[in-house]
Design an enzyme around this catalytic site. Structure first.
Site, PDB file in Angstrom:
ATOM      1  N   HIS A 100      37.380  45.635  52.512  1.00 50.82           N
ATOM      2  CA  HIS A 100      36.162  44.873  52.832  1.00 50.82           C
ATOM      3  C   HIS A 100      35.881  44.866  54.334  1.00 50.82           C
ATOM      4  O   HIS A 100      35.394  43.880  54.876  1.00 50.82           O
ATOM      5  CB  HIS A 100      36.255  43.437  52.316  1.00 50.82           C
ATOM      6  CG  HIS A 100      36.354  43.330  50.829  1.00 50.82           C
ATOM      7  ND1 HIS A 100      35.270  43.127  50.006  1.00 50.82           N
ATOM      8  CD2 HIS A 100      37.420  43.417  50.000  1.00 50.82           C
ATOM      9  CE1 HIS A 100      35.670  43.078  48.742  1.00 50.82           C
ATOM     10  NE2 HIS A 100      36.968  43.251  48.705  1.00 50.82           N
ATOM     11  N   ASN A 173      33.404  38.950  44.030  1.00 55.17           N
ATOM     12  CA  ASN A 173      32.800  40.281  44.071  1.00 55.17           C
ATOM     13  C   ASN A 173      31.482  40.273  43.304  1.00 55.17           C
ATOM     14  O   ASN A 173      31.162  39.305  42.612  1.00 55.17           O
ATOM     15  CB  ASN A 173      33.738  41.317  43.436  1.00 55.17           C
ATOM     16  CG  ASN A 173      34.832  41.789  44.389  1.00 55.17           C
ATOM     17  OD1 ASN A 173      34.739  41.603  45.595  1.00 55.17           O
ATOM     18  ND2 ASN A 173      35.856  42.405  43.832  1.00 55.17           N
ATOM     19  N   TYR A 387      45.702  36.449  51.509  1.00 63.42           N
ATOM     20  CA  TYR A 387      44.596  36.174  52.432  1.00 63.42           C
ATOM     21  C   TYR A 387      45.064  35.425  53.667  1.00 63.42           C
ATOM     22  O   TYR A 387      44.650  35.734  54.788  1.00 63.42           O
ATOM     23  CB  TYR A 387      43.460  35.439  51.710  1.00 63.42           C
ATOM     24  CG  TYR A 387      42.740  36.357  50.742  1.00 63.42           C
ATOM     25  CD1 TYR A 387      43.363  36.794  49.580  1.00 63.42           C
ATOM     26  CD2 TYR A 387      41.467  36.829  51.001  1.00 63.42           C
ATOM     27  CE1 TYR A 387      42.739  37.665  48.709  1.00 63.42           C
ATOM     28  CE2 TYR A 387      40.831  37.700  50.135  1.00 63.42           C
ATOM     29  CZ  TYR A 387      41.472  38.112  48.993  1.00 63.42           C
ATOM     30  OH  TYR A 387      40.856  38.986  48.128  1.00 63.42           O
TER      31      TYR A 387
HETATM   32 FE1  HDE Z   1      40.655  40.783  48.162  1.00 66.92          FE
HETATM   33  N1  HDE Z   1      41.469  40.946  50.014  1.00 66.92           N
HETATM   34  N2  HDE Z   1      42.432  41.130  47.330  1.00 66.92           N
HETATM   35  N3  HDE Z   1      39.815  40.761  46.300  1.00 66.92           N
HETATM   36  N4  HDE Z   1      38.841  40.448  48.952  1.00 66.92           N
HETATM   37  C1  HDE Z   1      40.818  40.838  51.169  1.00 66.92           C
HETATM   38  O1  HDE Z   1      41.545  39.604  53.002  1.00 66.92           O
HETATM   39  C2  HDE Z   1      43.608  41.084  47.969  1.00 66.92           C
HETATM   40  C3  HDE Z   1      40.475  40.921  45.114  1.00 66.92           C
HETATM   41  C4  HDE Z   1      37.714  40.116  48.285  1.00 66.92           C
HETATM   42  O2  HDE Z   1      34.360  38.965  53.531  1.00 66.92           O
HETATM   43  C5  HDE Z   1      41.731  40.816  52.355  1.00 66.92           C
HETATM   44  O3  HDE Z   1      40.501  38.765  54.827  1.00 66.92           O
HETATM   45  C6  HDE Z   1      44.701  41.245  47.037  1.00 66.92           C
HETATM   46  C7  HDE Z   1      39.659  40.510  44.010  1.00 66.92           C
HETATM   47  C8  HDE Z   1      36.639  39.931  49.209  1.00 66.92           C
HETATM   48  O4  HDE Z   1      36.167  38.576  54.693  1.00 66.92           O
HETATM   49  C9  HDE Z   1      43.120  40.900  51.732  1.00 66.92           C
HETATM   50  C10 HDE Z   1      44.111  41.415  45.822  1.00 66.92           C
HETATM   51  C11 HDE Z   1      38.485  40.105  44.571  1.00 66.92           C
HETATM   52  C12 HDE Z   1      37.193  40.148  50.474  1.00 66.92           C
HETATM   53  C13 HDE Z   1      42.793  40.934  50.262  1.00 66.92           C
HETATM   54  C14 HDE Z   1      42.701  41.327  46.002  1.00 66.92           C
HETATM   55  C15 HDE Z   1      38.600  40.278  45.987  1.00 66.92           C
HETATM   56  C16 HDE Z   1      38.572  40.463  50.277  1.00 66.92           C
HETATM   57  C17 HDE Z   1      41.442  41.844  53.409  1.00 66.92           C
HETATM   58  C18 HDE Z   1      44.790  41.684  44.500  1.00 66.92           C
HETATM   59  C19 HDE Z   1      37.234  39.591  43.854  1.00 66.92           C
HETATM   60  C20 HDE Z   1      36.471  40.120  51.804  1.00 66.92           C
HETATM   61  C21 HDE Z   1      40.789  41.085  54.548  1.00 66.92           C
HETATM   62  C22 HDE Z   1      45.413  40.597  43.948  1.00 66.92           C
HETATM   63  C23 HDE Z   1      37.439  38.390  43.122  1.00 66.92           C
HETATM   64  C24 HDE Z   1      36.386  38.748  52.369  1.00 66.92           C
HETATM   65  C25 HDE Z   1      40.895  39.699  54.190  1.00 66.92           C
HETATM   66  C26 HDE Z   1      35.573  38.767  53.628  1.00 66.92           C
HETATM   67  C27 HDE Z   1      39.475  40.718  51.305  1.00 66.92           C
HETATM   68  C28 HDE Z   1      43.759  40.953  49.338  1.00 66.92           C
HETATM   69  C29 HDE Z   1      41.784  41.497  44.948  1.00 66.92           C
HETATM   70  C30 HDE Z   1      37.515  39.966  46.878  1.00 66.92           C
HETATM   71  C31 HDE Z   1      43.972  42.073  52.184  1.00 66.92           C
HETATM   72  C32 HDE Z   1      46.174  41.249  47.387  1.00 66.92           C
HETATM   73  C33 HDE Z   1      40.060  40.493  42.534  1.00 66.92           C
HETATM   74  C34 HDE Z   1      35.197  39.573  48.888  1.00 66.92           C
HETATM   75  O5  HDE Z   1      43.869  39.762  52.040  1.00 66.92           O
END
Ligand code: HDE
Length: 724
Positions: A100, A173, A387
């Site tokens: 993202h 999402n 996060y």
């Molecule tokens: Fe994320 N995800 N994610 N994700 N995600 C990040 O956090 C992660 C997942 C989502 O505008 C990271 O700040 C893991 C689902 C958004 O700043 C990180 C798993 C959904 C955003 C991270 C998921 C999301 C992130 C990278 C699996 C939808 C952007 C930068 C369990 C429900 C937020 C950050 C923004 C961002 C980890 C799966 C949505 C690496 C470990 C499912 C919208 O922490």
């Protein structure tokens, strides 16, 4: 009188962009205190602008030349202003998000329209009409910060709600399911999707071997595959996307009773996507298409808006539902469990500074106020670790909550102290508790009544590394999604799969994907196999065979949930010198009346002289304003103008792209030579409407309200299946 930063701010948009010194209020106080009235002489230059200073506040006399020994050097290390400036520049970047990375944010508010007080004690859901400040960041997942907006990708839809009992982040999402069921697979998924590690390409694309290799070996991703190959991953605008919390969460009342909940954001503008060929062209013509759209919409008062919907259910429903509500690869169809609308989210303010707000905003799924709680979804548990950890890496300090965009807008009181860049520290002697210093100076105490309490869930079974049996169905909802689409949407899914798999070099990886499609829909599998010139493989071995007859769901189709009107949508009007002034005035008045937007495209950006002699500036020169920017186009040249456009390649592209992308086209009385030279005259269909005079306007705009003229694509596309 000196101009303080806040006075600059009051002077409107131009002044808003002038340098500021946030937080302005603090700057003014400390400056005024330190300088008194005499401070003004230091604060402004003769011209009235603020005096340039070093970071230490020393006024700078010359910012054009470094300090030298003699006119031709050497440059002196003594030049502290130069060294400080370069030093700061060297450290301007913070690590981009691992996923993202490319995103765009805006401020707004959430307003409660239906109380949930009987179900949750969450403060935000108590009082109808009350507004809670919000910040939203939309993003793509795979591309790096500078990648193009129209990549085929999932869009992040992260909402920070500054509630009176703490920040609540719904980090969602635009797709309600996810690729994987267990967070332990997330690094593998993302590694596979990102550019391949040896060659560092392709950027912001899943169309490569590694991605489809991992996906083909991960049957649980098949439902998500249907969504990402649909037009959901090439949205027309952030304003025309849904948002989903994805996981099942809990709402808790004051007695600790739990109701399961899934969150939905429904766009007021309706759902709308572009077509793939259009997306590819938008990426070249305007890689910032989505961010520009959001910026323009907010700055022109067209505030994007979503309704917040909740699906509420209890343990009994969860037990009786076909799938496990803890499995993030599944939805609960709205037809089975209706979405109750409880509020609205409005974005009404762009950021002052992209870095300070959009780049530094730190969303954490773990940020929940009292009354909201987690379910045992194993994906969510992993996110709750990830996060917070990621914010420390990106923002460099546990004090990232002190940055204004992340700071709660309710009182914060605890004994956390020190660390990098601490802006807020406990005052006085007590920095621990319990202590004996009394209520006044002893600092904050916990509150067993108001404080956050987790749902008292009973643990369930032995400690194991295991995937629940109830997570084993990987195809039924993929099939349900596919069958819920209109024929044109099904065709786009097939086209997208053929496109992506055509970029995969290994034939066995292509074939493996088709073997999964056979478990979803036989026609889709055959179409994709044909598109790849591949013999149909054996179906993949399914842990559970797909349920064949799940009822279809209209809520899953974009086309069935399109825009309710022309409001906020954009018409491109192609004009030349001599274009009919009366027609232009009447058309734009009709657009205004429907709150639609228009932009003028002309041979030169300086504009045109209309038939009545009026000079009209253009928004775009023709090759800078291709028709992919617009929802529909009106082609209204004069006779002389049309003759010129007919020999201009960008003008021919303008009309032939609009035609190829199934857009409604208003055809001016004199425009025939252009359509002729573009080779379209014989193909013109009901989606190409005459726009010769004012009486044609209503019919043209009524047609445009239908979004696209889809029958055209089925007729002209070589990939069209005969029975589609
Ligand atoms: Fe994320 N995800 N994610 N994700 N995600 C990040 O956090 C992660 C997942 C989502 O505008 C990271 O700040 C893991 C689902 C958004 O700043 C990180 C798993 C959904 C955003 C991270 C998921 C999301 C992130 C990278 C699996 C939808 C952007 C930068 C369990 C429900 C937020 C950050 C923004 C961002 C980890 C799966 C949505 C690496 C470990 C499912 C919208 O922490």
């Amino acid at each position: 009188m000196a101009k303080t930063p806040s006075k600059l701010k009051a002077e409107g948009d131009t002044a808003r962009k002038a340098p500021k010194f946030p937080p302005a209020a603090e700057f003014e106080t400390s400056f005024a205190e330190a300088q008194g009235e005499g401070g003004e002489t230091h604060q402004t230059t003769e011209g009235g602008a603020p005096t340039l200073t070093t970071a230490q506040g020393a006024p700078v006399a010359d910012d054009q030349n470094s300090l030298k020994q003699g006119a031709r050097g050497p440059t002196l290390l003594e030049d502290f202003h130069f060294r400080e400036k370069i030093f700061h520049f060297d450290h301007e970047r913070i690590p981009e998000r691992v996923v993202h990375a490319r995103g765009y944010g805006a401020h707004g508010f959430f307003e409660l329209t239906d109380s949930l007080a009987d179900i949750t004690r969450a403060d935000i859901f108590q009082r109808v009409g009350e507004r809670t400040p919000a910040f939203v960041r939309f993003s793509t997942v795979a591309g790096s910060k500078g990648s193009a907006d129209l990549a085929r990708d999932v869009r992040g839809f992260a909402v920070k709600l500054y509630t009176q009992e703490g920040n609540w982040d719904i980090v969602g999402n635009n797709i309600p399911v996810f690729f994987i069921q267990d967070a332990i697979k997330f690094p593998d998924l993302i590694h596979a999707a990102k550019p391949e590690p040896d060659r560092a390409f392709p950027q912001a694309q899943t169309a490569h071997d590694n991605f489809w290799d991992f996906i083909g070996l991960t049957p649980e991703s098949m439902h998500m595959v249907m969504w990402i190959m649909s037009d959901r991953t090439i949205p027309r605008s952030f304003r025309t996307m849904e948002g989903f919390g994805v996981h099942t969460f809990r709402l808790l009342d004051a007695e600790g009773r739990s109701t399961f909940v899934k969150f939905h954001w429904k766009p007021k503008a309706g759902l709308q996507s572009v077509v793939w060929n259009e997306a590819v062209k938008i990426n070249g013509a305007d890689p910032d298409f989505h961010r520009r759209d959001l910026w323009d919409a907010i700055n022109t008062g067209n505030f994007p808006e979503w309704e917040l919907g909740v699906q509420l259910f209890d343990e009994e429903f969860a037990d009786s539902f076909d799938f496990d509500v803890l499995d993030a690869t599944k939805i609960i169809p709205e037809e089975i469990l209706p979405v109750r609308i409880v509020g609205r989210l409005v974005l009404d303010r762009v950021v002052d500074n992209f870095f300070a707000e959009t780049e530094q905003v730190a969303f954490c799924t773990q940020n929940v106020p009292p009354g909201i709680d987690f379910s045992n979804d194993p994906l969510l548990a992993g996110r709750n670790f990830s996060y917070l950890d990621t914010q420390l890496k990106r923002l460099g300090s546990p004090n990232f909550t002190h940055i204004p965009i992340n700071a709660p807008k309710c009182p914060v009181a605890n004994f956390q102290q020190d660390g990098h860049m601490a802006m807020r520290n406990p005052v006085g002697r007590a920095n621990y508790e319990p202590n004996s210093w009394g209520a006044e100076i002893g600092g904050p105490r916990e509150d067993p009544v108001r404080g956050f309490k987790s749902f008292a869930a009973e643990p369930d079974g032995p400690k194991l590394r295991i995937r629940a049996e109830s997570f084993a169905d990987h195809y039924s909802q993929a099939r349900q999604f596919f069958l819920s689409q209109t024929p044109i949407e099904q065709k786009h899914i097939g086209d997208a799969l053929v496109f992506e798999l055509s970029k995969v070099e290994r034939v066995d990886i292509r074939a493996r994907m088709v073997s999964h499609l056979l478990n979803i829909d036989a026609v889709l599998a055959q179409t994709v196999a044909d598109g790849l010139a591949l013999d149909l493989p054996e179906p993949a071995v399914a842990a559970r065979p797909a349920i064949q007859d799940l009822p279809t769901s209209d809520a899953l189709s974009i086309v069935k949930n399109g825009p309710p009107s022309l409001e906020g949508r954009k018409l491109g009007i192609l004009l030349t010198d001599g274009s009919d002034a009366g027609l232009f005035a009447a058309l734009t008045a009709a657009l205004d009346a429907q709150n639609a937007v228009f932009e003028v495209v002309a041979p030169k950006v300086g504009g045109v002289t209309l038939s009545d002699g009026t000079a009209l500036a253009a928004k775009h020169k023709i090759d800078g304003g291709p028709s992919v920017f617009f929802d529909a186009v009106a082609v209204l040249p004069s006779a002389e103008g049309a003759a010129l456009l007919a020999i201009d390649k960008p003008a021919k592209d303008f009309v032939s792209d609009a035609f190829a992308h199934c857009k409604f086209i208003g055809i001016g009385a004199a425009s025939a030579p252009l359509f002729d030279k573009a080779g379209l005259t014989e193909d013109l269909d009901e989606g190409c409407l005459p726009l010769g005079s004012e009486k044609d306007i209503d019919a043209f705009l009524a047609a445009c309200a239908q979004v696209r003229h889809w029958p055209r694509e089925l007729a002209v596309d070589l990939d069209a299946t005969p029975d589609a």
